[in-house]
Design a protein around this motif. Structure first.
Motif, PDB file in Angstrom:
ATOM      1  N   VAL A 186     -11.018   7.385 -49.193  1.00 35.67           N
ATOM      2  CA  VAL A 186     -12.328   7.736 -49.594  1.00 35.67           C
ATOM      3  C   VAL A 186     -12.179   7.216 -51.460  1.00 35.67           C
ATOM      4  N   VAL A 187     -10.998   7.718 -51.816  1.00 38.92           N
ATOM      5  CA  VAL A 187     -10.886   7.180 -53.202  1.00 38.92           C
ATOM      6  C   VAL A 187     -10.702   5.730 -53.361  1.00 38.92           C
ATOM      7  N   GLN A 188     -10.112   4.911 -52.427  1.00 41.39           N
ATOM      8  CA  GLN A 188     -10.247   3.499 -52.426  1.00 41.39           C
ATOM      9  C   GLN A 188     -11.661   3.026 -52.313  1.00 41.39           C
ATOM     10  N   GLU A 189     -12.462   3.647 -51.572  1.00 38.46           N
ATOM     11  CA  GLU A 189     -13.886   3.107 -51.662  1.00 38.46           C
ATOM     12  C   GLU A 189     -14.630   3.400 -52.997  1.00 38.46           C
ATOM     13  N   MET A 190     -14.214   4.661 -53.483  1.00 40.93           N
ATOM     14  CA  MET A 190     -14.762   4.868 -54.786  1.00 40.93           C
ATOM     15  C   MET A 190     -14.224   3.644 -55.908  1.00 40.93           C
ATOM     16  N   ALA A 191     -13.128   3.431 -55.857  1.00 37.72           N
ATOM     17  CA  ALA A 191     -12.484   2.298 -56.638  1.00 37.72           C
ATOM     18  C   ALA A 191     -13.112   1.189 -56.622  1.00 37.72           C
ATOM     19  N   ASP A 192     -13.519   0.965 -55.306  1.00 34.87           N
ATOM     20  CA  ASP A 192     -14.216  -0.624 -55.042  1.00 34.87           C
ATOM     21  C   ASP A 192     -15.659  -0.369 -55.672  1.00 34.87           C
ATOM     22  N   LEU A 193     -16.390   0.759 -55.408  1.00 36.54           N
ATOM     23  CA  LEU A 193     -17.770   0.913 -56.123  1.00 36.54           C
ATOM     24  C   LEU A 193     -17.588   0.580 -57.636  1.00 36.54           C
ATOM     25  N   LEU A 194     -16.538   1.304 -58.242  1.00 39.61           N
ATOM     26  CA  LEU A 194     -16.421   1.289 -59.601  1.00 39.61           C
ATOM     27  C   LEU A 194     -16.107  -0.030 -60.003  1.00 39.61           C
ATOM     28  N   ILE A 195     -15.378  -0.755 -59.353  1.00 40.37           N
ATOM     29  CA  ILE A 195     -14.990  -1.897 -59.723  1.00 40.37           C
ATOM     30  C   ILE A 195     -16.375  -3.114 -59.850  1.00 40.37           C
ATOM     31  N   GLU A 196     -16.812  -2.808 -58.590  1.00 38.00           N
ATOM     32  CA  GLU A 196     -18.119  -3.684 -58.410  1.00 38.00           C
ATOM     33  C   GLU A 196     -19.363  -3.478 -59.739  1.00 38.00           C
ATOM     34  N   MET A 197     -19.461  -2.092 -60.130  1.00 39.72           N
ATOM     35  CA  MET A 197     -20.468  -1.771 -61.135  1.00 39.72           C
ATOM     36  C   MET A 197     -19.636  -2.286 -62.316  1.00 39.72           C
ATOM     37  N   LEU A 198     -18.394  -2.268 -62.613  1.00 42.53           N
ATOM     38  CA  LEU A 198     -18.100  -2.573 -63.872  1.00 42.53           C
ATOM     39  C   LEU A 198     -18.053  -4.178 -64.291  1.00 42.53           C
ATOM     40  N   GLU A 199     -17.778  -4.835 -63.079  1.00 45.04           N
ATOM     41  CA  GLU A 199     -17.865  -6.338 -63.223  1.00 45.04           C
ATOM     42  C   GLU A 199     -19.212  -6.680 -63.724  1.00 45.04           C
ATOM     43  N   GLU A 200     -20.211  -5.799 -62.860  1.00 41.97           N
ATOM     44  CA  GLU A 200     -21.701  -6.237 -63.278  1.00 41.97           C
ATOM     45  C   GLU A 200     -21.989  -5.960 -64.887  1.00 41.97           C
ATOM     46  N   ALA A 201     -21.634  -4.531 -65.248  1.00 39.61           N
ATOM     47  CA  ALA A 201     -21.667  -4.327 -66.521  1.00 39.61           C
ATOM     48  C   ALA A 201     -21.238  -5.187 -67.652  1.00 39.61           C
ATOM     49  N   ALA A 202     -20.012  -5.415 -67.258  1.00 41.35           N
ATOM     50  CA  ALA A 202     -19.068  -6.672 -68.271  1.00 41.35           C
ATOM     51  C   ALA A 202     -19.931  -7.909 -68.203  1.00 41.35           C
ATOM     52  N   ALA A 203     -20.531  -8.365 -66.956  1.00 40.33           N
ATOM     53  CA  ALA A 203     -21.248  -9.704 -67.100  1.00 40.33           C
ATOM     54  C   ALA A 203     -22.474  -9.494 -67.968  1.00 40.33           C
ATOM     55  N   GLU A 235      -5.527   9.182 -59.603  1.00 42.35           N
ATOM     56  CA  GLU A 235      -5.532   8.177 -58.645  1.00 42.35           C
ATOM     57  C   GLU A 235      -6.634   6.955 -58.653  1.00 42.35           C
ATOM     58  N   LEU A 236      -7.793   7.290 -59.076  1.00 45.30           N
ATOM     59  CA  LEU A 236      -8.720   6.439 -59.482  1.00 45.30           C
ATOM     60  C   LEU A 236      -8.206   5.283 -60.670  1.00 45.30           C
ATOM     61  N   GLN A 237      -7.751   6.058 -61.692  1.00 48.41           N
ATOM     62  CA  GLN A 237      -7.358   5.418 -62.695  1.00 48.41           C
ATOM     63  C   GLN A 237      -6.217   4.340 -62.461  1.00 48.41           C
ATOM     64  N   GLN A 238      -5.150   4.631 -61.541  1.00 47.62           N
ATOM     65  CA  GLN A 238      -4.127   3.928 -60.914  1.00 47.62           C
ATOM     66  C   GLN A 238      -4.791   2.810 -60.322  1.00 47.62           C
ATOM     67  N   LEU A 239      -5.640   2.870 -59.236  1.00 45.12           N
ATOM     68  CA  LEU A 239      -6.247   1.725 -58.660  1.00 45.12           C
ATOM     69  C   LEU A 239      -6.964   0.904 -59.770  1.00 45.12           C
ATOM     70  N   LEU A 240      -7.857   1.211 -60.524  1.00 42.18           N
ATOM     71  CA  LEU A 240      -8.277   0.425 -61.585  1.00 42.18           C
ATOM     72  C   LEU A 240      -7.198  -0.400 -62.362  1.00 42.18           C
ATOM     73  N   ALA A 241      -6.227   0.328 -62.703  1.00 42.59           N
ATOM     74  CA  ALA A 241      -5.500  -0.352 -63.474  1.00 42.59           C
ATOM     75  C   ALA A 241      -4.974  -1.563 -62.569  1.00 42.59           C
ATOM     76  N   GLU A 242      -4.714  -1.397 -61.279  1.00 40.70           N
ATOM     77  CA  GLU A 242      -3.994  -2.446 -60.573  1.00 40.70           C
ATOM     78  C   GLU A 242      -4.959  -3.547 -60.432  1.00 40.70           C
ATOM     79  N   ARG A 243      -6.353  -3.617 -60.672  1.00 45.00           N
ATOM     80  CA  ARG A 243      -7.274  -4.503 -60.767  1.00 45.00           C
ATOM     81  C   ARG A 243      -7.867  -4.714 -62.111  1.00 45.00           C
TER      82      ARG A 243
END
Length: 254
Positions: A186-203, A235-243
């Motif tokens: 579940v945390v992995q899925e949350m990280a995937d969602l965050l990354i997707e939205m962050l990439e859009e926000a950055a763009a 845990e989410l911060q760790q997954l975000l840092a990895e990416r």
């Protein structure tokens, strides 16, 4: 002639009240008679009734002496001023009642109406009270630090709730809070969602607006410390840092 107890009974007050009026100078205190008692006559009864009537009408005791000695025009003017003061006090008390009624849910304590409305929206989409309480505490701090920006913050948060991914992210948090099972996936899925939205926000350039909206680095660290009290955030911060992403309140590319 009347004793102090009889005077109080005739005027409809307590003996303690009569003594208080003596003390503040509203009712002259008679001399003691040969027996050592203070006695009162009709004049004192009338004056005491007038004092009681003014006090019961809401006239401050500090103003009673002035009104007792006033002529008709002065009395009318003075009571008009007192009436305006009382109406202002009534409006103030009504506002207190409105705020107390809002506090029944606990959300309006120290937060603006816009935040309370946003928290209600979280309830509508099924968020648990544990999550809402955490959000409320964070927004209490934000509203205190950035009072002029809180309306804009809330407008942005409400707009974000129109994104199904944001709602799903909150639902995943609810799933984690609901039980004690292993939620690694579940945390992995949350990280995937965050990354997707962050990439859009950055763009789109939205991430560049973070410094303008929240420019106090110490305050950002304070908010981060609140979030990091929950192990899932760590845990989410760790997954975000990895990416390649850092931070929580203000997420940035590493």
């Amino acid at each position: 002639m009347l004793t102090i107890g009889q005077l109080a009974a005739y005027a409809g007050v307590t003996i303690r009240t009569v003594r208080h009026y003596h003390q503040v100078g509203l009712l002259p205190e008679p001399e003691r008679d040969v027996s050592g008692y203070r006695t009162y006559g009709a004049d004192e009864v009338v004056r005491l009734i007038r004092i009681r009537t003014l006090a019961d009408a809401g006239v401050p005791l500090a103003k009673v002496q002035e009104l007792l000695a006033a002529d008709a025009p002065t009395f009318t003017e003075a009571t008009g001023v007192i009436d305006r003061d009382l109406r202002a006090k009534i409006r103030e008390l009504q506002e207190h009642r409105r705020r107390i009624a809002q506090l029944a849910s606990g959300d309006s304590l120290a937060v603006p109406d816009e935040v309370a409305d946003y928290l209600d929206r979280l309830r509508v989409i099924g968020m648990p009270e544990e999550l809402i309480a955490a959000e409320r505490d964070a927004w209490i701090l934000v509203a205190a630090r950035y009072p002029d920006e809180i309306v804009a913050y809330m407008e942005e948060k409400v707009r974000q709730l129109e994104d199904p991914r944001v709602v799903h992210f909150y639902q995943l948090i609810s799933q984690i809070l609901a039980d004690d099972e292993d939620h690694g996936h579940v945390v992995q899925e949350m990280a995937d969602l965050l990354i997707e939205m962050l990439e859009e926000a950055a763009a789109s350039g939205q991430l560049e607006q973070q410094d303008l909206k929240m420019d106090d680095s110490t305050f950002v660290q304070l908010l981060d410390s609140m979030a990091e009290a929950h192990p899932v955030v760590v845990e989410l911060q760790q997954l975000l840092a990895e990416r390649g992403w850092t931070g929580w309140t203000k997420v940035e590319r590493a």
